[in-house]
Design a protein around this motif. Sequence first.
Motif, PDB file in Angstrom:
ATOM      1  N   UNK B 329       0.746  -0.831  -0.347  1.00 45.47           N
ATOM      2  CA  UNK B 329      -0.227   0.001  -0.148  1.00 45.47           C
ATOM      3  C   UNK B 329       0.902   0.938   0.327  1.00 45.47           C
ATOM      4  N   UNK B 330       2.231   0.971   0.891  1.00 47.08           N
ATOM      5  CA  UNK B 330       2.648   2.722   1.169  1.00 47.08           C
ATOM      6  C   UNK B 330       3.323   3.238  -0.083  1.00 47.08           C
ATOM      7  N   UNK B 331       3.671   1.895  -1.182  1.00 47.68           N
ATOM      8  CA  UNK B 331       4.079   2.033  -2.423  1.00 47.68           C
ATOM      9  C   UNK B 331       2.853   3.385  -3.293  1.00 47.68           C
ATOM     10  N   UNK B 332       2.095   2.058  -3.687  1.00 47.99           N
ATOM     11  CA  UNK B 332       1.487   2.611  -4.130  1.00 47.99           C
ATOM     12  C   UNK B 332       1.052   3.990  -4.454  1.00 47.99           C
ATOM     13  N   UNK B 333       0.727   3.797  -2.517  1.00 50.05           N
ATOM     14  CA  UNK B 333       0.186   5.857  -2.137  1.00 50.05           C
ATOM     15  C   UNK B 333       0.435   6.481  -2.676  1.00 50.05           C
ATOM     16  N   UNK B 334       1.980   6.382  -3.382  1.00 52.73           N
ATOM     17  CA  UNK B 334       3.011   7.360  -3.467  1.00 52.73           C
ATOM     18  C   UNK B 334       2.953   7.816  -4.634  1.00 52.73           C
ATOM     19  N   UNK B 335       2.268   7.392  -5.369  1.00 53.53           N
ATOM     20  CA  UNK B 335       1.423   7.383  -7.032  1.00 53.53           C
ATOM     21  C   UNK B 335       1.113   8.618  -7.264  1.00 53.53           C
ATOM     22  N   UNK B 336       1.482   9.560  -6.948  1.00 56.54           N
ATOM     23  CA  UNK B 336       0.549  11.044  -6.802  1.00 56.54           C
ATOM     24  C   UNK B 336      -0.229  11.296  -8.115  1.00 56.54           C
ATOM     25  N   UNK B 337       0.152  10.624  -9.185  1.00 55.79           N
ATOM     26  CA  UNK B 337      -0.283  10.525 -10.206  1.00 55.79           C
ATOM     27  C   UNK B 337      -1.678  10.676 -11.551  1.00 55.79           C
ATOM     28  N   UNK B 338      -1.733   9.160 -10.205  1.00 54.79           N
ATOM     29  CA  UNK B 338      -2.740   8.105 -10.282  1.00 54.79           C
ATOM     30  C   UNK B 338      -3.629   8.755  -9.638  1.00 54.79           C
ATOM     31  N   UNK B 339      -3.975   8.955  -7.834  1.00 55.15           N
ATOM     32  CA  UNK B 339      -5.100   9.761  -7.730  1.00 55.15           C
ATOM     33  C   UNK B 339      -5.445  11.543  -8.157  1.00 55.15           C
ATOM     34  N   UNK B 574       2.075   4.305 -26.596  1.00 56.78           N
ATOM     35  CA  UNK B 574       1.578   5.327 -27.439  1.00 56.78           C
ATOM     36  C   UNK B 574       0.673   6.336 -26.152  1.00 56.78           C
ATOM     37  N   UNK B 575      -0.131   5.953 -25.066  1.00 58.78           N
ATOM     38  CA  UNK B 575      -0.826   6.897 -25.123  1.00 58.78           C
ATOM     39  C   UNK B 575      -0.439   7.320 -22.943  1.00 58.78           C
ATOM     40  N   UNK B 576       0.472   6.388 -22.688  1.00 61.55           N
ATOM     41  CA  UNK B 576       0.992   6.526 -21.642  1.00 61.55           C
ATOM     42  C   UNK B 576       0.457   7.387 -20.692  1.00 61.55           C
ATOM     43  N   UNK B 577       0.229   7.509 -19.197  1.00 60.58           N
ATOM     44  CA  UNK B 577       0.261   8.474 -18.625  1.00 60.58           C
ATOM     45  C   UNK B 577       1.445   8.868 -17.852  1.00 60.58           C
ATOM     46  N   UNK B 578       2.228   9.752 -18.200  1.00 61.98           N
ATOM     47  CA  UNK B 578       3.284  10.457 -17.658  1.00 61.98           C
ATOM     48  C   UNK B 578       3.580  10.457 -15.945  1.00 61.98           C
ATOM     49  N   UNK B 579       5.078  10.324 -15.856  1.00 57.44           N
ATOM     50  CA  UNK B 579       5.012   9.627 -14.429  1.00 57.44           C
ATOM     51  C   UNK B 579       4.140   8.957 -13.309  1.00 57.44           C
ATOM     52  N   UNK B 580       3.951   7.948 -13.991  1.00 58.27           N
ATOM     53  CA  UNK B 580       2.992   7.165 -13.562  1.00 58.27           C
ATOM     54  C   UNK B 580       3.876   6.051 -12.589  1.00 58.27           C
ATOM     55  N   UNK B 581       3.991   5.150 -11.138  1.00 55.06           N
ATOM     56  CA  UNK B 581       4.983   4.185 -11.882  1.00 55.06           C
ATOM     57  C   UNK B 581       3.589   2.856 -11.130  1.00 55.06           C
ATOM     58  N   UNK B 582       2.421   3.104 -10.794  1.00 51.09           N
ATOM     59  CA  UNK B 582       1.934   2.019 -10.285  1.00 51.09           C
ATOM     60  C   UNK B 582       1.842   0.624 -11.082  1.00 51.09           C
ATOM     61  N   UNK B 583       2.097   0.825 -12.354  1.00 50.48           N
ATOM     62  CA  UNK B 583       2.627  -0.150 -13.072  1.00 50.48           C
ATOM     63  C   UNK B 583       3.054  -0.997 -14.089  1.00 50.48           C
ATOM     64  N   UNK B 584       3.684  -1.883 -14.246  1.00 50.03           N
ATOM     65  CA  UNK B 584       4.511  -2.284 -14.601  1.00 50.03           C
ATOM     66  C   UNK B 584       3.838  -2.890 -15.842  1.00 50.03           C
ATOM     67  N   UNK B 585       4.365  -3.409 -17.470  1.00 55.48           N
ATOM     68  CA  UNK B 585       4.106  -3.856 -18.324  1.00 55.48           C
ATOM     69  C   UNK B 585       3.912  -5.372 -17.510  1.00 55.48           C
ATOM     70  N   UNK B 586       2.808  -6.218 -18.727  1.00 57.51           N
ATOM     71  CA  UNK B 586       3.292  -8.027 -18.305  1.00 57.51           C
ATOM     72  C   UNK B 586       3.397  -8.817 -19.418  1.00 57.51           C
ATOM     73  N   UNK B 587       3.403  -9.674 -19.059  1.00 58.90           N
ATOM     74  CA  UNK B 587       4.353 -10.249 -20.463  1.00 58.90           C
ATOM     75  C   UNK B 587       3.985 -11.739 -20.562  1.00 58.90           C
ATOM     76  N   UNK B 588       3.345 -12.427 -22.091  1.00 55.90           N
ATOM     77  CA  UNK B 588       3.271 -12.720 -22.198  1.00 55.90           C
ATOM     78  C   UNK B 588       4.064 -13.947 -22.812  1.00 55.90           C
ATOM     79  N   UNK B 589       4.611 -15.410 -21.928  1.00 56.75           N
ATOM     80  CA  UNK B 589       6.431 -15.893 -22.918  1.00 56.75           C
ATOM     81  C   UNK B 589       5.608 -16.937 -24.350  1.00 56.75           C
ATOM     82  N   UNK B 590       6.277 -17.325 -25.111  1.00 56.49           N
ATOM     83  CA  UNK B 590       5.492 -18.685 -25.715  1.00 56.49           C
ATOM     84  C   UNK B 590       6.516 -19.531 -25.668  1.00 56.49           C
ATOM     85  N   UNK B 591       5.932 -20.328 -25.932  1.00 55.28           N
ATOM     86  CA  UNK B 591       7.059 -21.693 -25.033  1.00 55.28           C
ATOM     87  C   UNK B 591       7.934 -22.206 -26.472  1.00 55.28           C
TER      88      UNK B 591
END
Lengths: 641, 641
Positions: B329-339, B574-591
């Motif tokens: 919670x502590x980490x995510x609450x620091x993301x001012x841009x999101x709020x 292409x449209x990412x909200x600048x300076x927001x850090x609550x989310x990294x990308x997700x990766x779906x691998x291929x075998x």
Amino acid sequence: MPLGDRAGDKSESRYCGVETEFDDDVPQLLLSNLSSAGFDFVVAPLMDPSYRPSLMQKENGGSAVLPFAGSDLILSPAQWSSHVVGKISSWIDLDSEDETLRIDSETTLKQEIAWASHLSLQACLLPAPKGTSYANYARCVHQILQGLNNMQLWLRIPLVKVDDDSTDVKSDHLVDSWDLWNSFRLLCEHHSQLSIAIDVLSTLPSPNALGRWFGESVRAAIFSTDCFLTNSRGYPCLSKRHQKLITGLFNHSIQVVLSGKPLHNVSKGSADLPSGAQSHPLRCYLDYIAFLYQRMDPLPEQERIELGYRDFLQAPLQPLMDNLESQTYETFEKDRVKYIQYQRAIVKALKDRVADENASSITTVLMVVGAGRGPLVRAALQAGEETGRKLKVYAVEKNPNAVVTLHSLVKMEGWERIVTIISCDMRYWDASEKADILVSELLGSFGDNELSPECLDGAQRFLKQDGISIPSSYTSFIQPITASKLYNDVKAHKDVSHFETAYVVKLHNVARLSPPQPVFTFTHPNWTPDGSNQRYKKLAFEIPNDTGAALVHGFAGYFDATLYGDVHLGIEPSTATPNMFSWFAIFFPLRTPICVRPGSPVEVHFWRCCSPHKVWYEWCVTSPSQSPLHNCNGRSYWVGL
Amino acid sequence: MPLGDRAGDKSESRYCGVETEFDDDVPQLLLSNLSSAGFDFVVAPLMDPSYRPSLMQKENGGSAVLPFAGSDLILSPAQWSSHVVGKISSWIDLDSEDETLRIDSETTLKQEIAWASHLSLQACLLPAPKGTSYANYARCVHQILQGLNNMQLWLRIPLVKVDDDSTDVKSDHLVDSWDLWNSFRLLCEHHSQLSIAIDVLSTLPSPNALGRWFGESVRAAIFSTDCFLTNSRGYPCLSKRHQKLITGLFNHSIQVVLSGKPLHNVSKGSADLPSGAQSHPLRCYLDYIAFLYQRMDPLPEQERIELGYRDFLQAPLQPLMDNLESQTYETFEKDRVKYIQYQRAIVKALKDRVADENASSITTVLMVVGAGRGPLVRAALQAGEETGRKLKVYAVEKNPNAVVTLHSLVKMEGWERIVTIISCDMRYWDASEKADILVSELLGSFGDNELSPECLDGAQRFLKQDGISIPSSYTSFIQPITASKLYNDVKAHKDVSHFETAYVVKLHNVARLSPPQPVFTFTHPNWTPDGSNQRYKKLAFEIPNDTGAALVHGFAGYFDATLYGDVHLGIEPSTATPNMFSWFAIFFPLRTPICVRPGSPVEVHFWRCCSPHKVWYEWCVTSPSQSPLHNCNGRSYWVGL
């Protein structure tokens, strides 16, 4: 504020905790116990002790708040995790006959652990099981462990062992608390996050019984004020046996926690308090613990270097199949003690071989097989100089990269006329003359496990019939040990093959349960026709009566080698060569640890097996219970020829 | 001496190397290239280039020494490993028609690698394959990799790509060196110790073609002096395109190595040399590279914090099934841009809902579902204040530990009359009134992957028919990527289930091969009867023509959410909200990674599947080649309801 600054010691045992009552105001609790009193952490209840889930009114719409000590925000995340160990409510009894109490206990335990996880505490102290039934307690703890973050659960275990020969033991009385711990952890499948906080009492079990705990995952030792005696000046002190225990705890990275009401009235004494500060009631106990900590000898240099290797499993070297790296040679060459022993052995052999009067006329042919980068060549030349014997030295080495160094060494030292370098595997070298003395150092932690027997059998082709081999013999040894950390590290691989592998390891948090016994011996040269290097040995180990029961996680292995005459070299603990560091012990694990009681010997079988391309060990236990045969056909672990 | 001190940058690209000739005297080689010239390491041949095994006389008894540059003892182990990269003899040709040359090449390659391992070098530079046949070269390297210590092998690859539309391409001419690399690494089974040193030439391929390499394991880039231009003062400089490339290299932790003869005669220029010191012939090139390094902007604060997460696979959170910890919670609450974005959305919704003239008479019921420790409650109250609208707020939270914080927040801020805390799962709460506005933040990196759809479907029971959901919709996106490091990290687990799992990851060393496309969209509230949250989407991605072929290791996933009206929030590049850090990308691998060429679209299928207790994704590729169906029935990866 750590107990003191012991040179080289960076273990957790520097930190001392204090068990406290419930306090709503955790920042104040830290202030009075840490900053102004000198403790490093508190073991504090997280929840109001009067709380019972069944007494809580379901308030409007489920908005009830649990009576935790404050919210998570009253301390920083770093403070919570460094300075607070959660003490789970001691009233809980998950195996009570009273169903309300039992269900309240389950609910509370889970709520408190969830809260402690939320705070990212490093550990929680679980109260000791009440009575002799604790299956439901263990079941709930096992459930909790399945989904736990990195937190440790310290199960509180009183340090009690009543001697078996005391007569009036009542059936509901705790006879040996190790049995309690063992049953609990077996129910929890040896989970690596379930560990122990021992409660030290005024009476201690025998040294053998205490020793068992050093192989278990003890994280903390709680000293109640009533285990302290009073010295002549009225200050608290500990009995000699308690002092010895506490040194053992410090040496095994176990943290001390002080507990209880002050029983010594010396509060005026502490001189170094800021004026006006109220002395902590347990301050004089803490000062005494700090005194015992600071009184210990500094960690020897070699122990410091090896700190990072403690209880760390390594795959044994395969110097025959693989070539060693430069850095590996570099490390081993620093072991001065080893080369001094070799030089002493060569000196004695040279004197026996060539009488003083022939010293200037007879040249002894000495071959170093497995010369590496040359340390044994140097030892041999120094022995020649010391005895005045004339030498012709062959340095045989199969690793072409080490041969490069050998050549540059010979050139640099001006040994060209004495030393001939042979870049060849000793088993296949076609020597032009025969040796008087064959010097080798092909020993592994278990003696023959780096295939010294096979190499020397090949090399003795070029040893004279009356020639000398240094070493002249070597013997492996094993002993049963408790080693819960090693067991868990092997188990973490989740396969059988890691349980059928031997590991080189700097044994530290282990309990040695019975003295080592010899396993296999090899003697060189070996002129018996068709002498096989296969071996089989059956051994029986007795656990001393006063130890009590113990869990055997596997066997520690060592070796001792006779270099020549009375010059030996080895790591078998009772005869180990001091200050030699080239070898750690070896560890043979068991797939399922075996519980052993005094009077039922541990019967163990070891085989050394050979095929044209590999050598391997198989092992099993047949008493007090049956293990599977480990490493059948060398399927998991073998050494390549 | 590193190229410079770029704030926050601790990557290896600070170090610059130089390719040298063979020199018997390695200490002197280091002295002249490092200490006095400013390079950090040399890429130096380890063996006399005139050596051919077939020409060596078998000397007496096999005591021949290989013509290595000195013995291991001429440098300390630390010097060897920090300052020397071994350059494997460039004359070797393991696929030569000339059998003597071929066998000499095999022998020499193995001897040199063995020597480099003996020295514990960090890396060896393998010469580029000669011609179009390199199967035997790859076979030997593959063999070597099986038994290698930690050393990296850098395969030298010239950075060449001839455009497909150039007409007169000869068949034996290298068209795209990426194909060479790809074939070689497929033969070596993507071994993680086989990496690349690109040879940068004066002509560069297109930016898209260059971009592919950032997803491959490039460790070094060799700049020959002939890629440099001359500036007006006669000094070496690089073209704009080469400059852009070198910045990309620095940002991807790739080390620069200078090579070749000096082509600019400016040796007099270096002012800061100790008097009498001979200037290094490549000093002016090094100065220019250091200038480019130092000219870069310092790493932004957020990038520095995230350095340790680059290309590090994390299991996605399961906040519905598990409770988050205080520190999370502590980490995510620091993301001012999101709020701030949430507050902007609530402001617009409040104004649309309540006309200015009714501001003082109408109270808006706003419910925050998944209130956590309260940041969205705060955003809502600030929006109320900003707009002058009257609010009644319900804060619904299922994690009882976060509810503790909520209560203390409400008390501290004096919000008791406005905010009601509900300690309950929103899916099961029996609300006493209905909401005008439902605010939630239940989004994962892939939008719906933390089960926002299922939670909000449950919560809309207590939203008025004309009520507003913030967010009102969200969409997931994917794009195919080259990501050899991620692929190797997944592969290291040696099981199928890790290849059928999605990971949260700060993407860094990846090549994005085609723009992201939308996958699944969810809209709230959703009053359609029986609206299912199952989804299926088929997408086709085109690789740009000038990219050339590339390997797809899996798919990067993102989301974009419309909070309300034109207020959005997301991580789609292409449209990412600048300076927001609550989310990294997700990766779906291929075998099995799939090789793709321009003109053959990547056809990929994604399913979102639901059962009563879990939600999961399945995926597969059907063009240009067929993959297995990944994560069938959610057998490897699922999110619990």
